[in-house]
Design a protein around this motif. Structure first.
Motif, PDB file in Angstrom:
ATOM      1  N   ASP A  60       0.832  -1.201   0.000  1.00 46.84           N
ATOM      2  CA  ASP A  60       0.000   0.000   0.000  1.00 46.84           C
ATOM      3  C   ASP A  60       0.870   1.255   0.000  1.00 46.84           C
ATOM      4  OD1 ASP A  60      -2.503  -1.454   0.323  1.00 46.84           O
ATOM      5  OD2 ASP A  60      -1.843  -1.840   2.379  1.00 46.84           O
ATOM      6  N   ILE A  61       2.043   1.158   0.619  1.00 48.59           N
ATOM      7  CA  ILE A  61       2.912   2.316   0.829  1.00 48.59           C
ATOM      8  C   ILE A  61       4.351   1.924   0.494  1.00 48.59           C
ATOM      9  CG2 ILE A  61       3.831   3.904   2.580  1.00 48.59           C
ATOM     10  CD1 ILE A  61       1.193   3.202   4.203  1.00 48.59           C
ATOM     11  N   THR A  62       5.062   2.777  -0.234  1.00 47.35           N
ATOM     12  CA  THR A  62       6.485   2.578  -0.484  1.00 47.35           C
ATOM     13  C   THR A  62       7.238   3.823  -0.032  1.00 47.35           C
ATOM     14  OG1 THR A  62       6.104   1.120  -2.375  1.00 47.35           O
ATOM     15  CG2 THR A  62       8.269   2.158  -2.213  1.00 47.35           C
ATOM     16  N   VAL A  63       8.230   3.619   0.824  1.00 43.53           N
ATOM     17  CA  VAL A  63       9.016   4.722   1.378  1.00 43.53           C
ATOM     18  C   VAL A  63      10.467   4.580   0.934  1.00 43.53           C
ATOM     19  CG1 VAL A  63       9.820   5.848   3.489  1.00 43.53           C
ATOM     20  CG2 VAL A  63       7.508   4.905   3.390  1.00 43.53           C
ATOM     21  N   HIS A  64      11.017   5.617   0.323  1.00 42.36           N
ATOM     22  CA  HIS A  64      12.438   5.664  -0.039  1.00 42.36           C
ATOM     23  C   HIS A  64      13.206   6.378   1.077  1.00 42.36           C
ATOM     24  CE1 HIS A  64      10.484   5.123  -3.947  1.00 42.36           C
ATOM     25  NE2 HIS A  64      11.637   4.713  -4.427  1.00 42.36           N
ATOM     26  N   VAL A  65      14.375   5.841   1.419  1.00 35.33           N
ATOM     27  CA  VAL A  65      15.231   6.453   2.441  1.00 35.33           C
ATOM     28  C   VAL A  65      16.636   6.559   1.860  1.00 35.33           C
ATOM     29  CG1 VAL A  65      16.083   6.319   4.799  1.00 35.33           C
ATOM     30  CG2 VAL A  65      13.828   5.354   4.243  1.00 35.33           C
ATOM     31  N   VAL A  66      17.157   7.791   1.757  1.00 35.70           N
ATOM     32  CA  VAL A  66      18.484   7.990   1.166  1.00 35.70           C
ATOM     33  C   VAL A  66      19.334   8.881   2.071  1.00 35.70           C
ATOM     34  CG1 VAL A  66      17.756   7.605  -1.200  1.00 35.70           C
ATOM     35  CG2 VAL A  66      17.603   9.891  -0.262  1.00 35.70           C
ATOM     36  N   GLU A  67      20.558   8.477   2.252  1.00 45.35           N
ATOM     37  CA  GLU A  67      21.490   9.218   3.105  1.00 45.35           C
ATOM     38  C   GLU A  67      21.999  10.463   2.370  1.00 45.35           C
ATOM     39  OE1 GLU A  67      23.649  10.658   6.029  1.00 45.35           O
ATOM     40  OE2 GLU A  67      22.348   8.898   6.261  1.00 45.35           O
ATOM     41  N   GLY A  68      22.111  11.567   3.114  1.00 43.47           N
ATOM     42  CA  GLY A  68      22.659  12.798   2.557  1.00 43.47           C
ATOM     43  C   GLY A  68      21.719  13.424   1.549  1.00 43.47           C
ATOM     44  N   GLN A  69      22.300  14.160   0.614  1.00 39.99           N
ATOM     45  CA  GLN A  69      21.601  14.876  -0.447  1.00 39.99           C
ATOM     46  C   GLN A  69      20.887  16.113   0.106  1.00 39.99           C
ATOM     47  OE1 GLN A  69      19.673  12.529  -3.469  1.00 39.99           O
ATOM     48  NE2 GLN A  69      20.593  10.621  -2.748  1.00 39.99           N
ATOM     49  N   ALA A  70      20.888  17.132  -0.717  1.00 31.92           N
ATOM     50  CA  ALA A  70      20.270  18.407  -0.339  1.00 31.92           C
ATOM     51  C   ALA A  70      19.685  19.035  -1.589  1.00 31.92           C
ATOM     52  CB  ALA A  70      21.298  19.334   0.295  1.00 31.92           C
ATOM     53  N   LEU A  71      18.764  19.949  -1.385  1.00 37.78           N
ATOM     54  CA  LEU A  71      18.088  20.612  -2.491  1.00 37.78           C
ATOM     55  C   LEU A  71      18.735  21.960  -2.785  1.00 37.78           C
ATOM     56  CD1 LEU A  71      14.426  19.833  -1.410  1.00 37.78           C
ATOM     57  CD2 LEU A  71      15.816  18.600  -3.093  1.00 37.78           C
ATOM     58  N   ASP A  72      18.829  22.275  -4.074  1.00 36.47           N
ATOM     59  CA  ASP A  72      19.430  23.533  -4.507  1.00 36.47           C
ATOM     60  C   ASP A  72      18.540  24.162  -5.584  1.00 36.47           C
ATOM     61  OD1 ASP A  72      21.134  25.628  -4.968  1.00 36.47           O
ATOM     62  OD2 ASP A  72      22.510  24.478  -6.229  1.00 36.47           O
ATOM     63  N   PRO A  73      17.935  25.318  -5.287  1.00 34.69           N
ATOM     64  CA  PRO A  73      18.127  26.131  -4.078  1.00 34.69           C
ATOM     65  C   PRO A  73      17.403  25.525  -2.869  1.00 34.69           C
ATOM     66  CG  PRO A  73      16.398  27.071  -5.426  1.00 34.69           C
ATOM     67  CD  PRO A  73      16.985  25.935  -6.239  1.00 34.69           C
ATOM     68  N   ALA A  74      17.773  25.963  -1.689  1.00 39.78           N
ATOM     69  CA  ALA A  74      17.093  25.514  -0.483  1.00 39.78           C
ATOM     70  C   ALA A  74      15.656  26.024  -0.495  1.00 39.78           C
ATOM     71  CB  ALA A  74      17.817  26.017   0.763  1.00 39.78           C
ATOM     72  N   PRO A  75      14.713  25.213  -0.065  1.00 34.42           N
ATOM     73  CA  PRO A  75      13.315  25.659  -0.033  1.00 34.42           C
ATOM     74  C   PRO A  75      13.119  26.867   0.879  1.00 34.42           C
ATOM     75  CG  PRO A  75      13.460  23.275   0.216  1.00 34.42           C
ATOM     76  CD  PRO A  75      14.858  23.810   0.349  1.00 34.42           C
ATOM     77  N   ALA A  76      12.073  27.623   0.615  1.00 33.24           N
ATOM     78  CA  ALA A  76      11.701  28.750   1.472  1.00 33.24           C
ATOM     79  C   ALA A  76      10.845  28.211   2.618  1.00 33.24           C
ATOM     80  CB  ALA A  76      10.932  29.797   0.666  1.00 33.24           C
ATOM     81  N   TRP A  77      11.524  27.735   3.656  1.00 28.14           N
ATOM     82  CA  TRP A  77      10.830  27.053   4.745  1.00 28.14           C
ATOM     83  C   TRP A  77       9.919  27.994   5.530  1.00 28.14           C
ATOM     84  CZ3 TRP A  77      10.999  22.211   3.829  1.00 28.14           C
ATOM     85  CH2 TRP A  77      12.168  21.577   3.394  1.00 28.14           C
ATOM     86  N   GLN A  78       8.763  27.447   5.927  1.00 27.14           N
ATOM     87  CA  GLN A  78       7.839  28.152   6.814  1.00 27.14           C
ATOM     88  C   GLN A  78       7.629  27.287   8.050  1.00 27.14           C
ATOM     89  OE1 GLN A  78       4.325  28.782   4.371  1.00 27.14           O
ATOM     90  NE2 GLN A  78       5.045  30.816   3.790  1.00 27.14           N
ATOM     91  N   ASP A  79       7.825  27.868   9.237  1.00 27.21           N
ATOM     92  CA  ASP A  79       7.684  27.091  10.465  1.00 27.21           C
ATOM     93  C   ASP A  79       6.248  26.621  10.648  1.00 27.21           C
ATOM     94  OD1 ASP A  79      10.317  27.160  11.339  1.00 27.21           O
ATOM     95  OD2 ASP A  79      10.069  29.100  12.320  1.00 27.21           O
ATOM     96  N   TRP A  80       6.129  25.380  11.103  1.00 28.80           N
ATOM     97  CA  TRP A  80       4.828  24.788  11.447  1.00 28.80           C
ATOM     98  C   TRP A  80       4.564  25.089  12.918  1.00 28.80           C
ATOM     99  CZ3 TRP A  80       1.053  22.126   8.751  1.00 28.80           C
ATOM    100  CH2 TRP A  80       0.118  21.422   9.500  1.00 28.80           C
ATOM    101  N   ALA A  81       3.442  25.731  13.207  1.00 26.90           N
ATOM    102  CA  ALA A  81       3.131  26.104  14.595  1.00 26.90           C
ATOM    103  C   ALA A  81       3.000  24.868  15.469  1.00 26.90           C
ATOM    104  CB  ALA A  81       1.844  26.920  14.634  1.00 26.90           C
ATOM    105  N   ARG A  82       3.615  24.916  16.639  1.00 28.34           N
ATOM    106  CA  ARG A  82       3.559  23.783  17.559  1.00 28.34           C
ATOM    107  C   ARG A  82       2.269  23.806  18.359  1.00 28.34           C
ATOM    108  NH1 ARG A  82       8.974  21.917  20.335  1.00 28.34           N
ATOM    109  NH2 ARG A  82       7.714  20.023  20.222  1.00 28.34           N
ATOM    110  N   GLU A  83       1.949  22.676  18.980  1.00 29.87           N
ATOM    111  CA  GLU A  83       0.742  22.554  19.779  1.00 29.87           C
ATOM    112  C   GLU A  83       0.840  23.437  21.017  1.00 29.87           C
ATOM    113  OE1 GLU A  83       0.533  18.405  20.565  1.00 29.87           O
ATOM    114  OE2 GLU A  83      -0.248  17.901  18.591  1.00 29.87           O
ATOM    115  N   PRO A  84      -0.310  23.870  21.573  1.00 25.76           N
ATOM    116  CA  PRO A  84      -0.286  24.710  22.774  1.00 25.76           C
ATOM    117  C   PRO A  84       0.529  24.076  23.888  1.00 25.76           C
ATOM    118  CG  PRO A  84      -2.503  24.602  21.863  1.00 25.76           C
ATOM    119  CD  PRO A  84      -1.674  23.609  21.088  1.00 25.76           C
TER     120      PRO A  84
END
Length: 362
Positions: A60-84
């Motif tokens: 039902d689900i296939t997950v790939h796991v790879v060591e290292g690697q990075a994205l270029d350019p770096a994404p414009a990250w937005q913080d996810w608000a934490r729970e109260p």
């Protein structure tokens, strides 16, 4: 190069090594998973998930796991608000037209979440626990899309009866559920996330293959667990004031089969009982348990409900927002055939173990 689509991300990631590795198949109740991972991390994951390992022909689900690697350019990250009540920056997201990137601020591990491709990349080998969580998140997502509700609860099962335990913050659900494991014939279902769905006149429960992560106080309070700590560390912890020990955040992985023996895990079973721990450490009144109407107790329902978090993708492909809250009506419907009880009075793990034996011996 823009980072707009899943294809943009896939074009920057080298997945051939993972795809050539021996697949690691898991089965969790009705959900099958295939993990594609090479190197030492695959052995770590195989050992961690050994109780759920199975041959999976059409996952039902296939997950790939790879060591290292990075994205270029770096994404414009937005913080996810934490729970109260929780502070600090933990997760950040970057939404794509057909997927989402989730980035762990503290470790640098990044995840691609989409309907077509699931990838964990970055320093994954040194953060295997986050890969474990990503795999389990896919099981949770799969069932939630099928109408199940996710509960912040631990659970055990024996002889057709399953008990889930939730608790207000720091309520001791993990310690309580491990005391239940001392009952002969008891099976461990889950430690922190439980999926629930109403089923005719009853309800079904489904756990995930994640071992309990417990604090030193739990280890010191259970003779079975003492060997998890060195003699020196046990002496240091016993010298601490009780309040400091209770607040100490020092997690240890407890492998169920190592402590309780093989064949003591059952991920799927009918759910019959749900306890919510609303007891207090400084309470003088003895520990008591009383059946409640969950619809009339939003405070207890809040202890059960759990946000699906930044990884959840709805069946239509859209993603959960950090402003969204769990739907109480969905939980009330899922638990309508489950007996819910509130535990009050003094926090007493001997008392909760006694109540558990009464329940399962009835």
């Amino acid at each position: 190069m823009s980072l707009t689509t899943v294809s943009d991300i896939a074009a920057q990631l080298e997945l051939s090594g993972a795809q050539a590795a021996e697949p690691l198949g898991l089965r969790v109740g009705p959900v099958s998973v295939c993990i594609l991972c090479e190197g030492p991390l695959r052995d770590v994951l195989a050992d961690y998930f050994k109780e759920a390992t199975d041959v999976v022909a059409d996952p039902d689900i296939t997950v790939h796991v790879v060591e290292g690697q990075a994205l270029d350019p770096a994404p414009a990250w937005q913080d996810w608000a934490r729970e109260p009540g929780k502070t600090g920056r933990k997760d950040a997201i970057h939404d794509l037209t057909d997927g989402r990137l989730i980035h762990k601020r503290r470790t640098g591990v990044t995840f691609l979440q989409s309907t077509d491709l699931l990838v964990a990349f970055g320093p994954v080998t040194e953060n295997a626990n986050q890969v474990v969580n990503f795999v389990n998140t896919q099981v949770l997502n799969n069932r939630q899309r099928a109408g199940w509700e996710i509960c912040h609860a631990a659970a055990v099962s024996k002889g057709g009866r399953t008990l889930a335990i939730a608790g207000l913050s720091g309520g001791g659900k993990s310690t309580s559920i491990l005391r239940m494991m001392d009952i002969p014939g008891m099976s461990f279902m889950t430690n922190d996330r439980l999926l629930v769905q109403a089923d005719g006149l009853g309800a079904q429960g489904l756990g995930i293959p994640k071992h309990p992560r417990i604090n030193p106080g739990t280890i010191l309070g259970n003779d079975r667990l003492h060997d998890m700590l060195s003699a020196q560390r046990k002496a240091e912890l016993r010298a601490m004031p009780a309040d400091d020990l209770w607040q100490l955040e020092e997690k240890y992985d407890l492998f169920i089969s190592d402590i309780y023996g093989a064949g003591r895990i059952e991920y799927a079973a009918p759910l019959t009982d749900f306890w919510v721990l609303n007891w207090q450490r400084d309470e003088e009144q003895v520990t008591m348990i009383e059946e409640v109407d969950l619809a009339a107790r939003p405070d207890l329902l809040a202890a059960i409900m759990k946000s699906a978090g930044p990884f959840y993708q709805f069946p239509d492909g859209s993603f959960l927002r950090d402003t969204a809250a769990p739907d109480p009506e969905g939980y009330l419907a899922a638990l309508r055939n489950v007996r819910v009880q509130e535990v009050t009075g003094r926090l007493d793990f001997d008392a909760i173990a006694y109540l558990g034996r009464e329940l399962f011996d009835a």
